[in-house]
Design a protein around this motif. Structure first.
Motif, short mmCIF file in Angstrom:
data_model
loop_
_atom_site.label_atom_id
_atom_site.label_comp_id
_atom_site.label_asym_id
_atom_site.label_seq_id
_atom_site.Cartn_x
_atom_site.Cartn_y
_atom_site.Cartn_z
N LYS A 21 0.78 -1.11 -0.03
CA LYS A 21 0.02 0.09 0.05
C LYS A 21 0.86 1.33 -0.02
O LYS A 21 0.36 2.35 -0.57
CB LYS A 21 -0.95 -0.12 1.09
CG LYS A 21 -2.15 -0.83 1.31
CD LYS A 21 -2.84 -0.75 2.49
CE LYS A 21 -4.03 -1.75 2.51
NZ LYS A 21 -4.75 -1.41 3.74
N GLU A 22 2.02 1.34 0.60
CA GLU A 22 2.69 2.51 0.81
C GLU A 22 3.75 2.67 -0.60
O GLU A 22 4.10 3.91 -0.65
CB GLU A 22 3.76 2.38 1.77
CG GLU A 22 4.85 1.34 1.79
CD GLU A 22 5.85 1.33 3.05
OE1 GLU A 22 6.71 0.45 2.85
OE2 GLU A 22 5.58 1.81 4.04
N THR A 25 2.35 5.86 -2.00
CA THR A 25 2.13 7.11 -0.74
C THR A 25 3.22 7.30 -0.02
O THR A 25 3.27 8.53 0.42
CB THR A 25 0.84 6.45 0.05
OG1 THR A 25 1.29 5.33 0.65
CG2 THR A 25 -0.38 6.33 -0.85
N LYS A 26 4.17 6.63 0.28
CA LYS A 26 5.15 6.55 1.09
C LYS A 26 6.02 8.00 1.00
O LYS A 26 6.28 9.05 1.77
CB LYS A 26 6.10 5.53 1.20
CG LYS A 26 7.32 5.59 2.47
CD LYS A 26 8.00 4.40 2.70
CE LYS A 26 9.18 4.65 3.63
NZ LYS A 26 9.98 3.47 3.82
N VAL A 28 5.35 10.48 -1.56
CA VAL A 28 4.65 11.31 -2.23
C VAL A 28 4.71 12.56 -1.66
O VAL A 28 4.74 12.71 -0.37
CB VAL A 28 3.14 11.05 -2.44
CG1 VAL A 28 2.27 11.08 -1.45
CG2 VAL A 28 2.60 11.76 -3.74
N GLN A 33 -0.50 14.26 -0.99
CA GLN A 33 -1.09 13.41 -0.03
C GLN A 33 -2.50 13.35 -0.35
O GLN A 33 -3.47 14.16 -0.47
CB GLN A 33 -0.86 14.03 1.28
CG GLN A 33 0.79 13.89 1.72
CD GLN A 33 1.29 12.25 2.00
OE1 GLN A 33 0.51 11.40 2.04
NE2 GLN A 33 2.51 12.12 1.54
N ILE A 36 -3.82 9.39 -3.95
CA ILE A 36 -3.94 7.90 -3.70
C ILE A 36 -4.26 7.58 -2.41
O ILE A 36 -3.72 7.84 -1.49
CB ILE A 36 -2.58 7.17 -4.19
CG1 ILE A 36 -2.18 7.78 -5.60
CG2 ILE A 36 -2.80 5.76 -4.05
CD1 ILE A 36 -3.07 7.35 -6.67
N ASP A 37 -5.47 6.81 -2.39
CA ASP A 37 -5.82 6.35 -0.98
C ASP A 37 -6.44 4.87 -1.01
O ASP A 37 -6.71 4.65 -2.00
CB ASP A 37 -7.08 7.23 -0.50
CG ASP A 37 -6.74 7.83 0.69
OD1 ASP A 37 -5.83 7.40 1.63
OD2 ASP A 37 -7.54 8.94 1.14
N VAL A 141 3.30 11.00 -8.18
CA VAL A 141 3.03 9.69 -7.70
C VAL A 141 3.88 8.68 -8.51
O VAL A 141 4.49 7.70 -7.76
CB VAL A 141 1.65 9.31 -8.12
CG1 VAL A 141 1.29 7.83 -7.39
CG2 VAL A 141 0.72 10.36 -7.23
#
Length: 185
Positions: A21-22, A25-26, A28, A33, A36-37, A141
């Motif tokens: 999952k990260e 996102t980790k 970005v 922020q 992407i969720d 991203v």
């Protein structure tokens, strides 16, 4: 001991990693922020891009995946029986560490008799397609994904596993910057 011995080296050019999952996102930047969720929908994790749930990749956690080779028959003879995608893919299996980490992947490659492999990320196509109207976010991203990939896999693991970073092209100058960043690593 490899499961098979061949008289020639094998370089597999179609291996895939399953990102965590990260991965998107980790790294970005703060201003992106939430682009992407991961969200829960009726007990299943889905990926949301700018607040819109995407089913492009039905299980973006990759906790359960199609078994390797699940589509072999389909690619050999097509689908003369008219099977559904679910029937073609077969029963899902739990993801093993070799699907997510280079050390265990190298062990699996040894078992399979693979000398080297290109590793393709799985989520990149979702990013580019779903953010097609926001080139700046796409670049942010994708760069975050490349940073995660470099941290998790490197771009050359022991001279045998070669994860493939993504160079997205919407803004040429940013694509060149990304290519330079990747080349330095």
């Amino acid at each position: 001991m490899p499961s098979r011995q061949l008289d020639f080296p094998v370089f597999d050019a179609d291996n895939h990693m399953y990102e965590t999952k990260e991965a998107l996102t980790k790294f970005v930047p703060d201003r992106y922020q939430g682009v992407i969720d991961f969200v829960e929908v009726r007990g299943r994790t889905k990926i949301a891009v700018k607040g819109h749930i995407s089913n492009y990749i039905p299980n973006p956690t990759f906790d359960r995946v199609a078994a390797p080779g699940a589509q072999e028959e389909y690619f050999k003879v097509g689908n003369p029986e008219g099977k559904s995608r679910r029937e073609i893919m077969g029963r899902a299996i739990d993801a093993i560490p070799a699907f997510r980490e280079p050390g265990p992947r190298l062990e699996l490659m040894d078992e399979l008799g693979l000398d080297r492999a290109l590793m393709w990320p799985t989520l990149a196509s979702l990013v580019e397609e779903r953010l097609r109207d926001d080139p700046d976010a796409t670049h942010a991203v994708i760069h975050a994904l490349n940073q995660w990939m470099h941290e998790q896999w490197t771009f050359d693991y022991e001279g045998r596993i070669f994860p493939t970073p993504v160079i997205t092209l919407p803004i040429v100058e940013k694509a060149v910057d990304e290519l330079e960043w990747v080349a330095e690593r």
